[in-house]
Design a protein around this motif. Structure first.
Motif, PDB file in Angstrom:
ATOM      1  N   LYS A  76      -7.566   1.836   5.305  1.00  0.00           N
ATOM      2  CA  LYS A  76      -6.800   1.379   4.704  1.00  0.00           C
ATOM      3  C   LYS A  76      -5.359   2.015   4.338  1.00  0.00           C
ATOM      4  CE  LYS A  76      -8.105  -3.006   4.532  1.00  0.00           C
ATOM      5  NZ  LYS A  76      -9.486  -2.627   5.162  1.00  0.00           N
ATOM      6  N   ASP A 126       5.364  -1.311   1.322  1.00  0.00           N
ATOM      7  CA  ASP A 126       4.296  -2.343   0.764  1.00  0.00           C
ATOM      8  C   ASP A 126       3.067  -2.331   2.069  1.00  0.00           C
ATOM      9  OD1 ASP A 126       3.199  -4.921   0.015  1.00  0.00           O
ATOM     10  OD2 ASP A 126       4.483  -6.172   2.005  1.00  0.00           O
ATOM     11  N   ASP A 137      -1.408  -1.667   1.880  1.00  0.00           N
ATOM     12  CA  ASP A 137      -2.733  -2.431   1.786  1.00  0.00           C
ATOM     13  C   ASP A 137      -2.867  -1.891  -0.026  1.00  0.00           C
ATOM     14  OD1 ASP A 137      -2.937  -3.219   3.901  1.00  0.00           O
ATOM     15  OD2 ASP A 137      -3.940  -1.176   4.371  1.00  0.00           O
ATOM     16  N   ARG A 156       4.038  -7.933  -0.679  1.00  0.00           N
ATOM     17  CA  ARG A 156       2.374  -8.149  -0.729  1.00  0.00           C
ATOM     18  C   ARG A 156       1.902  -7.441  -1.815  1.00  0.00           C
ATOM     19  NH1 ARG A 156      -1.957  -6.672   3.636  1.00  0.00           N
ATOM     20  NH2 ARG A 156      -1.022  -4.979   3.515  1.00  0.00           N
ATOM     21  N   ARG A 201       2.642  -9.690  -4.861  1.00  0.00           N
ATOM     22  CA  ARG A 201       2.194 -11.241  -4.621  1.00  0.00           C
ATOM     23  C   ARG A 201       0.745 -11.082  -4.589  1.00  0.00           C
ATOM     24  NH1 ARG A 201       5.775 -11.332   0.157  1.00  0.00           N
ATOM     25  NH2 ARG A 201       3.573 -11.630   1.342  1.00  0.00           N
ATOM     26  N   GLU A 202      -0.311  -9.876  -4.157  1.00  0.00           N
ATOM     27  CA  GLU A 202      -1.455  -9.890  -4.062  1.00  0.00           C
ATOM     28  C   GLU A 202      -2.157  -9.582  -4.939  1.00  0.00           C
ATOM     29  OE1 GLU A 202      -2.139  -9.589  -0.031  1.00  0.00           O
ATOM     30  OE2 GLU A 202      -1.281 -11.607   0.710  1.00  0.00           O
ATOM     31  N   ASN A 203      -1.808  -8.945  -5.808  1.00  0.00           N
ATOM     32  CA  ASN A 203      -1.958  -7.649  -6.597  1.00  0.00           C
ATOM     33  C   ASN A 203      -2.430  -6.437  -6.180  1.00  0.00           C
ATOM     34  OD1 ASN A 203      -0.882  -9.632  -8.424  1.00  0.00           O
ATOM     35  ND2 ASN A 203      -2.495 -11.603  -8.693  1.00  0.00           N
ATOM     36  N   ARG A 204      -1.717  -5.552  -5.665  1.00  0.00           N
ATOM     37  CA  ARG A 204      -2.563  -4.524  -4.789  1.00  0.00           C
ATOM     38  C   ARG A 204      -1.766  -3.875  -5.535  1.00  0.00           C
ATOM     39  NH1 ARG A 204      -4.843  -5.661   0.522  1.00  0.00           N
ATOM     40  NH2 ARG A 204      -5.022  -7.501   1.333  1.00  0.00           N
ATOM     41  N   SER A 205      -1.112  -3.635  -6.150  1.00  0.00           N
ATOM     42  CA  SER A 205      -0.266  -2.686  -7.007  1.00  0.00           C
ATOM     43  C   SER A 205      -1.845  -1.799  -8.290  1.00  0.00           C
ATOM     44  CB  SER A 205       0.263  -2.261  -7.732  1.00  0.00           C
ATOM     45  OG  SER A 205       1.504  -2.203  -6.952  1.00  0.00           O
ATOM     46  N   VAL A 261      -9.089  -4.288  -5.048  1.00  0.00           N
ATOM     47  CA  VAL A 261      -7.921  -4.645  -5.056  1.00  0.00           C
ATOM     48  C   VAL A 261      -7.858  -4.781  -3.479  1.00  0.00           C
ATOM     49  CG1 VAL A 261      -5.939  -3.860  -3.955  1.00  0.00           C
ATOM     50  CG2 VAL A 261      -6.473  -3.527  -6.469  1.00  0.00           C
ATOM     51  N   SER A 292     -11.200  -5.478  -1.704  1.00  0.00           N
ATOM     52  CA  SER A 292     -11.460  -6.461  -0.960  1.00  0.00           C
ATOM     53  C   SER A 292     -12.630  -7.193  -2.392  1.00  0.00           C
ATOM     54  CB  SER A 292     -13.041  -5.834  -0.443  1.00  0.00           C
ATOM     55  OG  SER A 292     -13.773  -4.766  -1.592  1.00  0.00           O
ATOM     56  N   PRO A 293     -11.346  -8.118  -2.657  1.00  0.00           N
ATOM     57  CA  PRO A 293     -11.226  -8.369  -3.985  1.00  0.00           C
ATOM     58  C   PRO A 293     -12.445  -9.517  -3.442  1.00  0.00           C
ATOM     59  CG  PRO A 293      -9.577  -9.266  -2.320  1.00  0.00           C
ATOM     60  CD  PRO A 293      -9.638  -8.299  -2.575  1.00  0.00           C
TER      61      PRO A 293
END
Length: 326
Positions: A198, A255, A257, A279, A282-286, A322, A324-325
């Protein structure tokens, strides 16, 4: 106790001499000594196993603790911690019975160094200039940052072996520690397979732009140990120091993973319109480390054997949440 005027008189005398290294009694010699250690500013001969090590590198004392060495003096990087020691190293500090003197600031005080009566000075995580190195070498043997690397850039394994060789005459202790940490990373990769391959980086916002850390840096190598990677198009943008500068207008380039923000700043970052289109947002990946996680944040910057052991599992766990939610 030596008075200030006496110390100054001795310092003036010492700095007028060629290289000075007291020859310890024969019984203090270890099997690996004498040893000659190469580093970025030359080669240093160490006659016998040192007993009074002064650490001028900003994270060198962590490495010394890992090797079982109790320095008599250390240098504060930041944090204002007792004995300049963060929680991940406190157990080793206590086990070694270390109560080092602490130097602060960014300037090296030669009088202070002399007052510690060192038989070895280490500065493997510091950018010593040639003049300061020469002055210090008249007090005791000096080990600068690793040969073949710019200051601040050597892998921790290289730094550890350099310090082990200087203090024990061999790299056996360093090799053992490296093997243990490698095994620990391998176990973490097995526990968190979602991290494999990732894209991820540490990030910050500075001077009106985003900043990422490439795999040339300690933090980039740390994430690689967990199984993550950084895309080649970003690696190619890295400076010699391993920093990747991304303007707000080109925020799409970061942007990934997952992105880890050790210095927090969530409100400021999320106020940038181009970041809000990613993303990551939008997907709360931070992953934001706030004031309650200052120790974990510090461990990511320290990148010593002890701080790596402290940080690896919690960082892997946060990344897995983050990536693998459930």
């Amino acid at each position: 106790m030596m008075t200030l005027s006496t110390r100054r008189s001795i310092l003036r005398a010492v700095l007028q001499l060629p290289f000075l290294a007291a020859a310890p009694a024969a019984e203090t010699r270890a099997a690996g000594f004498p040893v000659t250690v190469a580093h970025a500013l030359g080669s240093t001969r160490i006659a016998a196993a040192p007993r009074r090590v002064v650490s001028l590198g900003y994270n060198d004392h962590d490495f010394l603790y890992a090797l079982g060495i109790a320095p008599v003096a250390v240098t504060e990087w930041w944090g204002n911690r007792p004995y300049a020691t963060w929680p991940w190293a406190e157990e080793r500090l206590q086990a070694l019975g270390a109560f080092p003197a602490v130097a602060g600031g960014r300037q090296i005080n030669l009088e202070w160094v002399l007052s510690q009566q060192p038989d070895l000075i280490v500065a493997t995580y510091r950018d010593l200039d040639a003049d300061t190195y020469a002055q210090l070498s008249k007090i005791a043997p000096v080990i600068a940052h690793p040969q073949g690397y710019d200051a601040w850039s050597a892998p921790w394994q290289v730094q550890l072996r350099l310090l082990d060789r200087a203090t024990s005459g061999t790299t056996a202790g360093a090799d053992r520690i490296i093997g243990e940490i490698d095994a620990g990373f391998a176990a973490i990769r097995q526990r968190y397979p979602a991290l494999a391959g990732k894209s991820a980086s540490l990030a910050d916002m500075r001077d009106g732009q985003f900043l990422l850390w490439s795999r040339k840096t300690a933090s980039g190598r740390f994430l690689a140990g967990l199984g993550c990677r950084l895309p080649e198009h970003l690696e190619h943008q890295a400076t010699a120091a391993g920093w990747i500068h991304i303007s707000f207008e080109k925020a799409g380039e970061m942007d990934l993973d997952a992105v880890l923000w050790p210095n927090g700043k969530r409100e400021d970052v999320e106020a940038v319109p181009t970041y809000r289109r990613l993303r990551l947002f939008r997907e709360n990946r931070s992953i934001w480390l706030d004031d309650n996680e200052r120790v974990l944040s510090a461990a990511l910057w320290f990148q010593s054997p002890l701080s790596i052991r402290y940080a690896a599992e919690p960082v892997a766990r946060r990344l897995a949440q983050v990536l693998s939610p459930t």
